[in-house]
Motif scaffolding. Structure first.
Motif, mmCIF file in Angstrom:
data_model
loop_
_atom_site.group_PDB
_atom_site.id
_atom_site.type_symbol
_atom_site.label_atom_id
_atom_site.label_comp_id
_atom_site.label_asym_id
_atom_site.label_seq_id
_atom_site.Cartn_x
_atom_site.Cartn_y
_atom_site.Cartn_z
ATOM 1 N N UNK A 78 -4.176 -23.337 11.848
ATOM 2 C CA UNK A 78 -4.035 -23.975 10.545
ATOM 3 C C UNK A 78 -4.752 -23.133 9.490
ATOM 4 N N UNK A 79 -3.999 -22.733 8.455
ATOM 5 C CA UNK A 79 -4.551 -21.855 7.424
ATOM 6 C C UNK A 79 -4.150 -22.396 6.054
ATOM 7 N N UNK A 80 -5.069 -22.354 5.114
ATOM 8 C CA UNK A 80 -4.745 -22.817 3.762
ATOM 9 C C UNK A 80 -3.857 -21.795 3.060
ATOM 10 N N UNK A 81 -2.973 -22.289 2.205
ATOM 11 C CA UNK A 81 -2.092 -21.399 1.444
ATOM 12 C C UNK A 81 -2.895 -20.480 0.533
ATOM 13 N N UNK A 82 -3.997 -20.989 0.018
ATOM 14 C CA UNK A 82 -4.843 -20.162 -0.852
ATOM 15 C C UNK A 82 -5.380 -18.971 -0.077
ATOM 16 N N UNK A 83 -5.753 -19.196 1.189
ATOM 17 C CA UNK A 83 -6.253 -18.109 2.032
ATOM 18 C C UNK A 83 -5.152 -17.106 2.332
ATOM 19 N N UNK A 84 -3.950 -17.619 2.635
ATOM 20 C CA UNK A 84 -2.817 -16.744 2.944
ATOM 21 C C UNK A 84 -2.468 -15.881 1.742
ATOM 22 N N UNK A 85 -2.428 -16.488 0.551
ATOM 23 C CA UNK A 85 -2.119 -15.736 -0.657
ATOM 24 C C UNK A 85 -3.166 -14.657 -0.907
ATOM 25 N N UNK A 86 -4.423 -15.009 -0.673
ATOM 26 C CA UNK A 86 -5.508 -14.048 -0.881
ATOM 27 C C UNK A 86 -5.395 -12.881 0.098
ATOM 28 N N UNK A 87 -5.084 -13.179 1.363
ATOM 29 C CA UNK A 87 -4.935 -12.140 2.388
ATOM 30 C C UNK A 87 -3.738 -11.244 2.071
ATOM 31 N N UNK A 88 -2.633 -11.870 1.646
ATOM 32 C CA UNK A 88 -1.435 -11.092 1.323
ATOM 33 C C UNK A 88 -1.692 -10.171 0.140
ATOM 34 N N UNK A 89 -2.325 -10.696 -0.895
ATOM 35 C CA UNK A 89 -2.570 -9.877 -2.076
ATOM 36 C C UNK A 89 -3.516 -8.724 -1.754
ATOM 37 N N UNK A 90 -4.517 -8.983 -0.907
ATOM 38 C CA UNK A 90 -5.440 -7.913 -0.507
ATOM 39 C C UNK A 90 -4.683 -6.821 0.239
ATOM 40 N N UNK A 91 -3.727 -7.234 1.085
ATOM 41 C CA UNK A 91 -2.937 -6.256 1.835
ATOM 42 C C UNK A 91 -1.989 -5.488 0.906
ATOM 43 N N UNK A 92 -1.437 -6.166 -0.094
ATOM 44 C CA UNK A 92 -0.525 -5.515 -1.038
ATOM 45 C C UNK A 92 -1.262 -4.563 -1.979
ATOM 46 N N UNK A 93 -2.559 -4.738 -2.100
ATOM 47 C CA UNK A 93 -3.315 -3.960 -3.078
ATOM 48 C C UNK A 93 -3.167 -2.460 -2.864
ATOM 49 N N UNK A 94 -3.057 -2.046 -1.594
ATOM 50 C CA UNK A 94 -2.904 -0.618 -1.309
ATOM 51 C C UNK A 94 -1.615 -0.076 -1.921
ATOM 52 N N UNK A 95 -0.539 -0.854 -1.835
ATOM 53 C CA UNK A 95 0.728 -0.461 -2.447
ATOM 54 C C UNK A 95 0.560 -0.341 -3.964
ATOM 55 N N UNK A 96 -0.065 -1.333 -4.554
ATOM 56 C CA UNK A 96 -0.247 -1.327 -6.007
ATOM 57 C C UNK A 96 -1.153 -0.185 -6.451
ATOM 58 N N UNK A 97 -2.149 0.146 -5.625
ATOM 59 C CA UNK A 97 -3.029 1.281 -5.953
ATOM 60 C C UNK A 97 -2.249 2.591 -5.965
ATOM 61 N N UNK A 98 -1.347 2.750 -4.987
ATOM 62 C CA UNK A 98 -0.531 3.968 -4.920
ATOM 63 C C UNK A 98 0.310 4.099 -6.189
ATOM 64 N N UNK A 99 0.928 2.988 -6.593
ATOM 65 C CA UNK A 99 1.724 3.015 -7.821
ATOM 66 C C UNK A 99 0.850 3.326 -9.034
ATOM 67 N N UNK A 100 -0.317 2.702 -9.070
ATOM 68 C CA UNK A 100 -1.227 2.897 -10.205
ATOM 69 C C UNK A 100 -1.611 4.371 -10.349
ATOM 70 N N UNK A 101 -2.058 4.962 -9.260
ATOM 71 C CA UNK A 101 -2.506 6.356 -9.341
ATOM 72 C C UNK A 101 -1.332 7.322 -9.476
ATOM 73 N N UNK A 102 -0.201 6.952 -8.893
ATOM 74 C CA UNK A 102 0.981 7.798 -9.052
ATOM 75 C C UNK A 102 1.418 7.878 -10.498
ATOM 76 N N UNK A 103 1.525 6.720 -11.135
ATOM 77 C CA UNK A 103 1.942 6.685 -12.532
ATOM 78 C C UNK A 103 0.878 7.300 -13.435
ATOM 79 N N UNK A 104 -0.386 6.972 -13.177
ATOM 80 C CA UNK A 104 -1.477 7.487 -14.017
ATOM 81 C C UNK A 104 -1.560 9.007 -13.977
ATOM 82 N N UNK A 105 -1.257 9.593 -12.807
ATOM 83 C CA UNK A 105 -1.335 11.049 -12.658
ATOM 84 C C UNK A 105 0.001 11.716 -12.920
ATOM 85 N N UNK A 106 0.987 10.935 -13.389
ATOM 86 C CA UNK A 106 2.344 11.446 -13.633
ATOM 87 C C UNK A 106 2.931 12.059 -12.364
#
Length: 263
Positions: A78-106
């Motif tokens: 049994x897991x709270x949805x708030x916990x699941x969302x937090x875990x998912x977003x933490x896991x997605x952060x690596x993808x978003x970081x790649x996009x951030x640095x890719x775009x920032x560095x052209x």
């Protein structure tokens, strides 16, 4: 319960569960009583017990738990949805970081092969036709199949028609790439959370697929497929299927009007 005699209802439904612990109604009504009493924590525990003891009606418990902000994960915990969302977003952060640095560095010194070797997937559209400004890109967290786990959708502002560059989900502690768009393989988000796909290998061969996300399989599951295939017969090139096949011989031949209406 209907008369608001909640204390008596708790006693009655608890007794019902003791008499027949395999019947789902006792658990569901007892949980409903605790919700009426303002004790959602106790209701959650009752529903989880029901889910464990009544395998023939587990979906009813899952639906009720979701209303209270909980899911049962792949390990049966049994897991709270708030916990699941937090875990998912933490896991997605690596993808978003790649996009951030890719775009920032052209996208200078960007190694797509290294990214693939590390198990990360990114549409080539990001760096083959480089987005140069962070304000030109964005992401959305959206639960495509109402299972409590948000999917990650990335795209560019110019794709105002709902085109998806990348679609990811979070499953069993891992980020899974469900789709990556390209020039000849475009994905779109529809209002009912169906994912539409337009693919083409040439002027005489195009597909229009419509998918729903199946979290159990971790894949996009085909609902309908319309194919334009003019290689054999340019006069009757339209086909339809509800199974994922590349062979038009196994598809239903339809008129162009029918095809356009379906699309």
């Amino acid at each position: 319960l209907s008369e608001g005699n909640y204390e008596e209802a708790v006693i009655a439904f608890t007794a019902a569960i003791e008499i027949d612990p395999l019947a789902s109604d006792g658990y569901l009504k007892l949980a409903e009583t605790y919700v009426a009493l303002g004790d959602s924590e106790q209701a959650t525990q009752i529903l989880y017990s029901g889910w464990q003891n009544c395998p023939t009606n587990q979906q009813a418990f899952i639906d009720f738990l979701k209303q209270l902000g909980y899911i049962v994960d792949a390990d049966g915990e049994l897991v709270s949805l708030a916990t699941v969302e937090k875990m998912a977003f933490a896991a997605y952060q690596e993808i978003l970081d790649i996009l951030y640095y890719g775009i920032s560095s052209h996208w200078t010194d960007f190694d797509a092969d290294l990214l693939t070797e590390q198990g990360m997937h990114l549409s080539y559209m990001w760096y083959l036709y480089p987005v140069q400004s962070l304000s030109d890109a964005g992401y959305m967290l959206r639960d495509l199949n109402d299972d409590g786990v948000p999917e990650l959708i990335t795209s560019i502002v110019a794709a105002g028609d709902g085109m998806i560059y990348d679609l990811y989900t979070y499953l069993d502690g891992e980020v899974i790439n469900l789709a990556s768009g390209g020039e000849r393989n475009r994905y779109y988000l529809c209002s009912d959370n169906v994912i539409a796909n337009e693919g083409s290998s040439g002027a005489a061969d195009s597909v229009f697929g419509f998918y729903q996300f199946n979290s159990g399989a971790g894949t996009l599951e085909l609902k309908e497929l319309v194919r334009y295939y003019g290689m054999d017969d340019a006069n009757e090139p339209w086909f339809y299927s509800t199974t994922n096949t590349d062979d038009v011989a196994g598809m239903e031949q339809i008129s162009e009007t029918e095809a356009r209406d379906l699309i």
